[in-house]
Each structure stands twice: as C-alpha cells, then as structure tokens.
Design a protein around this motif. Structure first.
Motif, short mmCIF file in Angstrom:
data_model
loop_
_atom_site.label_atom_id
_atom_site.label_comp_id
_atom_site.label_asym_id
_atom_site.label_seq_id
_atom_site.Cartn_x
_atom_site.Cartn_y
_atom_site.Cartn_z
N VAL A 160 7.57 -5.51 -4.90
CA VAL A 160 6.42 -4.80 -4.33
C VAL A 160 5.48 -4.35 -5.45
N VAL A 161 6.05 -3.85 -6.54
CA VAL A 161 5.23 -3.43 -7.69
C VAL A 161 4.45 -4.62 -8.24
N ARG A 162 5.11 -5.77 -8.34
CA ARG A 162 4.43 -6.97 -8.84
C ARG A 162 3.33 -7.43 -7.89
N ALA A 163 3.59 -7.37 -6.60
CA ALA A 163 2.57 -7.75 -5.62
C ALA A 163 1.38 -6.79 -5.68
N ARG A 164 1.66 -5.50 -5.83
CA ARG A 164 0.60 -4.50 -5.94
C ARG A 164 -0.23 -4.75 -7.21
N THR A 165 0.45 -5.09 -8.29
CA THR A 165 -0.24 -5.41 -9.54
C THR A 165 -1.13 -6.64 -9.36
N LEU A 166 -0.60 -7.64 -8.71
CA LEU A 166 -1.36 -8.86 -8.47
C LEU A 166 -2.59 -8.57 -7.60
N LEU A 167 -2.44 -7.71 -6.63
CA LEU A 167 -3.58 -7.33 -5.78
C LEU A 167 -4.64 -6.60 -6.60
N ALA A 168 -4.22 -5.68 -7.45
CA ALA A 168 -5.18 -4.94 -8.29
C ALA A 168 -5.97 -5.90 -9.16
N VAL A 169 -5.28 -6.85 -9.78
CA VAL A 169 -5.96 -7.82 -10.65
C VAL A 169 -6.89 -8.71 -9.84
N ALA A 170 -6.44 -9.16 -8.67
CA ALA A 170 -7.26 -10.02 -7.82
C ALA A 170 -8.53 -9.30 -7.38
N LEU A 171 -8.41 -8.06 -6.99
CA LEU A 171 -9.58 -7.29 -6.57
C LEU A 171 -10.56 -7.14 -7.73
N TYR A 172 -10.03 -6.84 -8.91
CA TYR A 172 -10.89 -6.65 -10.08
C TYR A 172 -11.61 -7.95 -10.44
N LYS A 173 -10.87 -9.05 -10.42
CA LYS A 173 -11.49 -10.34 -10.76
C LYS A 173 -12.50 -10.79 -9.72
N TYR A 174 -12.35 -10.32 -8.49
CA TYR A 174 -13.30 -10.68 -7.44
C TYR A 174 -14.57 -9.85 -7.53
N GLY A 175 -14.55 -8.80 -8.33
CA GLY A 175 -15.77 -8.02 -8.51
C GLY A 175 -15.67 -6.54 -8.19
N TYR A 176 -14.52 -6.09 -7.75
CA TYR A 176 -14.34 -4.66 -7.49
C TYR A 176 -14.20 -3.93 -8.82
N THR A 177 -14.68 -2.71 -8.89
CA THR A 177 -14.54 -1.90 -10.10
C THR A 177 -13.15 -1.28 -10.14
N VAL A 178 -12.79 -0.73 -11.30
CA VAL A 178 -11.50 -0.06 -11.44
C VAL A 178 -11.42 1.10 -10.45
N GLU A 179 -12.52 1.79 -10.28
CA GLU A 179 -12.56 2.91 -9.33
C GLU A 179 -12.33 2.43 -7.90
N ASP A 180 -12.96 1.32 -7.53
CA ASP A 180 -12.76 0.75 -6.20
C ASP A 180 -11.30 0.38 -5.98
N PHE A 240 0.81 -1.22 0.00
CA PHE A 240 0.00 0.00 0.00
C PHE A 240 0.85 1.27 0.00
N SER A 241 2.16 1.12 -0.03
CA SER A 241 3.05 2.28 -0.08
C SER A 241 3.29 2.67 -1.54
N LYS A 242 4.15 3.61 -1.74
CA LYS A 242 4.51 4.04 -3.10
C LYS A 242 5.86 3.43 -3.52
N SER A 243 6.26 2.36 -2.86
CA SER A 243 7.53 1.71 -3.14
C SER A 243 7.64 1.29 -4.60
N LYS A 244 8.83 1.45 -5.15
CA LYS A 244 9.08 1.08 -6.54
C LYS A 244 9.90 -0.22 -6.64
N ARG A 245 10.11 -0.89 -5.50
CA ARG A 245 10.84 -2.16 -5.55
C ARG A 245 10.08 -3.12 -6.46
N GLU A 246 10.81 -3.84 -7.27
CA GLU A 246 10.21 -4.70 -8.29
C GLU A 246 9.19 -5.68 -7.71
#
Length: 124
Positions: free
Chosen positions: A45-65, A37-43
């Motif tokens: 961390v960025v991949r984990a953040r990306t994975l979280l975004a995709v997981a949330l979207y696939k679970y039913g959250y909107t892009v805005e959420d 949830f930070s602004k870290s640019k470590r590779e």
C-alpha cells in the motif's frame, strides 16, 4: 465531474490497476483504492501510494496538490519522491509497474491533447 476531477480519477485508476496487477504477480493481499488513501503501513500500500504521488506530480500536479489529494504533509510527499527512486533500485516489480503507469498516463495525456485540439478547431 469537471476536467480536473476526471484527470485525477484517471491517474488514480491507472495506479490502482497497475498496483493490483503487481500484487497479484507477487501473490500478496490485494490493494483497494481506499487502502491507498488510508493511513495503512502495509508495504504494498505504501508503494502504491508512493507511485500515485509520483504519477500525480509528473502529470502536472504540484507538491501541495498531491499532499491535499493524499491527505499527507508536503514533507511526506517529498519523502515519497525519494522513496520512489529507492524502490525503483531495489524492486524490479516496482520499476516495471512504475514504467507501466508512466506509459499509460502519457497515452492519456496524448489523447487529451488531441481531444483539446479537435474541440478548439470546432470552436474556431
């Protein structure tokens, strides 16, 4: 904690757990929930953040959420979706982690559906 918060926490925990396992496999520095949830640019961390975004979207959250949860813009979320596909192509560990997260979240979704059916049958 309401139902939406519980589901969000479950998804975050699944992604963090899977990411930590992948990082330990690669002998990298550990990822913490606050890193995602930070602004870290470590590779990783960025991949984990990306994975979280995709997981949330696939679970039913909107892009805005997703953008609100991660405190990023909607265009950044869209870029994460594109990056997700690239990461899956170039990183076997990312691909495996992504599949693991997908299976775990689907398992929770099935459990939620079964629970809701039991509750509704009790009410009727």
């Amino acid at each position: 904690m309401n139902e939406a918060q519980r589901k969000l926490k479950m998804i975050v925990n699944v992604v963090v757990s899977a990411s930590v396992t992948a990082v330990k496999f690669e002998n990298e520095e550990e990822i913490l929930m606050r890193d995602i949830f930070s602004k870290s640019k470590r590779e990783n961390v960025v991949r984990a953040r990306t994975l979280l975004a995709v997981a949330l979207y696939k679970y039913g959250y909107t892009v805005e959420d997703v953008s609100l949860v991660l405190s990023v813009s909607k265009s950044a979320v869209s870029k994460m979706f594109v990056a997700h596909e690239e990461y899956k192509k170039i990183s076997r560990i990312y691909d495996l982690t992504s599949e693991s997260v997908k299976r775990q979240i689907e398992s929770y979704r099935v459990q939620d559906d079964e629970f809701m059916q039991r509750v509704s049958s009790m009410i009727e």
